[in-house]
Design a protein around this motif. Sequence first.
Motif, PDB file in Angstrom:
ATOM      1  N   PRO A  67       0.808  -1.228   0.000  1.00 45.24           N
ATOM      2  CA  PRO A  67       0.000   0.000   0.000  1.00 45.24           C
ATOM      3  C   PRO A  67       0.838   1.274   0.000  1.00 45.24           C
ATOM      4  N   HIS A  68       2.082   1.163   0.509  1.00 47.06           N
ATOM      5  CA  HIS A  68       2.946   2.337   0.595  1.00 47.06           C
ATOM      6  C   HIS A  68       4.393   1.936   0.328  1.00 47.06           C
ATOM      7  N   TYR A  69       5.155   2.913  -0.135  1.00 48.86           N
ATOM      8  CA  TYR A  69       6.592   2.705  -0.350  1.00 48.86           C
ATOM      9  C   TYR A  69       7.344   3.928   0.158  1.00 48.86           C
ATOM     10  N   ILE A  70       8.566   3.703   0.581  1.00 51.34           N
ATOM     11  CA  ILE A  70       9.498   4.798   0.803  1.00 51.34           C
ATOM     12  C   ILE A  70      10.431   4.815  -0.399  1.00 51.34           C
ATOM     13  N   ALA A  71      10.462   5.918  -1.110  1.00 48.70           N
ATOM     14  CA  ALA A  71      11.409   6.105  -2.202  1.00 48.70           C
ATOM     15  C   ALA A  71      12.629   6.817  -1.631  1.00 48.70           C
TER      16      ALA A  71
END
Length: 252
Positions: A67-71
């Motif tokens: 659902p989420h990512y850290i780039a």
Amino acid sequence: MEKTEFYSHIFKRKSIRNYDLTPLDDARLKEISGYLNSLKPIYDDIKTELKIISPDYVKRRMMKEAPHYIAVFSEVKEGYLTNIGYMLQQADLFFSANGLGSCWQGIPSPTKELLGSSNLDFVIFIAFGKPKDPRSLHRSSVSEFKRKSIGEITDIAGADELLEAARIAPSATNSQPWFFTGNKNLIHVYSVEPGFIKRFTKKYIPIDVGIAICHLQIAAEHFGKKAEIIFDKTVKMKMLKGHEYVASLKME
């Protein structure tokens, strides 16, 4: 939550690949963003930028969606990849300690829109969110880690208690590309030169070693030691065959 509180989670964290795709609420994301802004680097002079993004900006290349990512973006300077590994492992342990799953993502790539959103170079993603099965969040035993033995990663006697935390650190393709020498008060950290077959993971070796340094420092602080990361030029000049010097951990 202080970094020393992460010690117990080193021994039960795991990479989560199956997520509940329901997005986290804004308050939770704000809390995570605040923590990301507090991550401690090895090198203060290397600029970094961490963005919480949706899966719309990630080319997953057959990897399962989160659902989420850290780039993760960074200035490209000597030590920048080790710096990223060290910083982002703090986030990995933060997620584990707060009921969320995460996983380093070396295969997915950013969209053009995401690349254009930073003046720094893209490095890697970390996926995060609630695990699809909450029971899968943590390991039940250290025996579940498939890792090299202590004797394969160090020649230091009397420091197993500290080095165990580094031994079970995550790494790309579980290659564990690190070696520790010195003594229990001054541990020198080396990366292992990749073999021919492993050369496609060469980029990730410094990141992996940064992760191991993070675990090692957390363990030292857990046992009441003041642990300082230093760069010893005299050690760097003493070549260890098949290895490259990265940094040292000085403990008092």
